[in-house]
Enzyme design. Structure first.
Site, PDB file in Angstrom:
ATOM      1  N   ASP A 191      52.704  39.918  48.405  1.00  0.00           N
ATOM      2  CA  ASP A 191      54.146  39.945  48.184  1.00  0.00           C
ATOM      3  C   ASP A 191      54.638  41.350  48.554  1.00  0.00           C
ATOM      4  O   ASP A 191      53.878  42.165  49.114  1.00  0.00           O
ATOM      5  CB  ASP A 191      54.510  39.506  46.756  1.00  0.00           C
ATOM      6  N   CYS A 237      49.147  41.337  44.981  1.00  0.00           N
ATOM      7  CA  CYS A 237      50.469  41.492  44.388  1.00  0.00           C
ATOM      8  C   CYS A 237      50.381  42.659  43.404  1.00  0.00           C
ATOM      9  O   CYS A 237      49.356  43.340  43.345  1.00  0.00           O
ATOM     10  CB  CYS A 237      50.953  40.200  43.724  1.00  0.00           C
ATOM     11  N   THR A 267      49.912  43.006  40.177  1.00  0.00           N
ATOM     12  CA  THR A 267      48.761  42.964  39.263  1.00  0.00           C
ATOM     13  C   THR A 267      47.582  42.169  39.803  1.00  0.00           C
ATOM     14  O   THR A 267      46.481  42.248  39.254  1.00  0.00           O
ATOM     15  CB  THR A 267      49.167  42.290  37.943  1.00  0.00           C
ATOM     16  N   GLY A 287      49.543  36.936  39.359  1.00  0.00           N
ATOM     17  CA  GLY A 287      50.390  35.822  39.785  1.00  0.00           C
ATOM     18  C   GLY A 287      49.799  35.108  40.987  1.00  0.00           C
ATOM     19  O   GLY A 287      49.776  33.866  41.042  1.00  0.00           O
ATOM     20  N   HIS A 328      27.943  34.432  41.496  1.00  0.00           N
ATOM     21  CA  HIS A 328      27.952  33.371  40.493  1.00  0.00           C
ATOM     22  C   HIS A 328      29.096  32.365  40.648  1.00  0.00           C
ATOM     23  O   HIS A 328      28.961  31.229  40.221  1.00  0.00           O
ATOM     24  CB  HIS A 328      28.029  33.973  39.082  1.00  0.00           C
ATOM     25  N   HIS A 348      24.160  28.158  39.340  1.00  0.00           N
ATOM     26  CA  HIS A 348      25.567  28.538  39.547  1.00  0.00           C
ATOM     27  C   HIS A 348      26.274  27.501  40.416  1.00  0.00           C
ATOM     28  O   HIS A 348      27.461  27.237  40.255  1.00  0.00           O
ATOM     29  CB  HIS A 348      25.650  29.933  40.163  1.00  0.00           C
TER      30      HIS A 348
HETATM   31  C1  RB5 Z   1      56.493  41.229  41.383  1.00  0.00           C
HETATM   32  O1  RB5 Z   1      57.425  42.003  40.739  1.00  0.00           O
HETATM   33  C2  RB5 Z   1      55.267  41.059  40.507  1.00  0.00           C
HETATM   34  O2  RB5 Z   1      55.567  40.216  39.445  1.00  0.00           O
HETATM   35  C3  RB5 Z   1      54.107  40.545  41.333  1.00  0.00           C
HETATM   36  O3  RB5 Z   1      53.799  41.469  42.318  1.00  0.00           O
HETATM   37  C4  RB5 Z   1      52.803  40.281  40.592  1.00  0.00           C
HETATM   38  O4  RB5 Z   1      52.374  41.396  39.897  1.00  0.00           O
HETATM   39  C5  RB5 Z   1      52.772  39.034  39.798  1.00  0.00           C
HETATM   40  O5  RB5 Z   1      51.790  38.684  39.153  1.00  0.00           O
END
Ligand code: RB5
Length: 147
Positions: free
Chosen positions: A8, A65, A67, A70, A98, A133
């Site tokens: 993203d 993304c 984190t 998502g 695994h 596995h």
């Molecule tokens: C976008 O703002 C953020 O929510 C996305 O990059 C990600 O971290 C979602 O899990």
């Protein structure tokens, strides 16, 4: 290996670095976007890469993304996809040994460039162990079929 990389807007720079790395390593790389920094919805990119993996048009996918979470949640909705966010050498290695992970999810906000490069190389060169596995991964596949 045929590999698609998608991100993203939060992961564009990391995606470029990974795409360069994969090219240097001799892989056949597809850049699944995004290419501009306007905010986008991560599920749209996750599904694009996950569908390529599911249809076996590519061998592996990498999604980035903020984190890594998502992208992972969305990609795992597509049959045949095993996606997880990895954050160090051990999770990159064990996700292959695994779990036969076929979509690596990465956080652009948390992980540094050197760590990402190392994790990607580990993830691409580590084989699935199979055996017990394999039995466990098969059970996960059966969950998709409602069995
Ligand atoms: C976008 O703002 C953020 O929510 C996305 O990059 C990600 O971290 C979602 O899990």
């Amino acid at each position: 290996m045929r590999i698609a990389v998608g991100s993203d807007h939060r992961g564009i720079q990391v995606k470029s670095k990974i795409t360069e790395l994969l090219g240097r390593l001799g892989h056949d790389v597809t850049d699944a976007g995004v290419h501009e920094s306007n905010p986008v919805d991560y599920p749209d990119i996750a599904v694009k890469v996950a569908n390529l993996v599911s249809r076996k048009e590519i061998d592996r996918g990498i999604l980035i993304c903020g984190t890594g979470l998502g992208m992972c949640i969305a990609a795992n909705k597509i049959p045949g996809v095993r996606a997880a966010p990895c954050h160090d050498d051990l999770t990159a290695e064990m996700s292959r040994r695994h779990n036969d992970l076929n979509v690596l999810c990465l956080s652009s906000d948390i992980l540094g460039e050197k760590l990402i490069d190392r994790m990607v190389e580990i993830w691409l060169t580590t084989e699935f162990e199979g055996g017990r596995h394999g039995r466990r991964v098969d059970k996960i596949s059966k969950l998709e079929e409602g069995r």
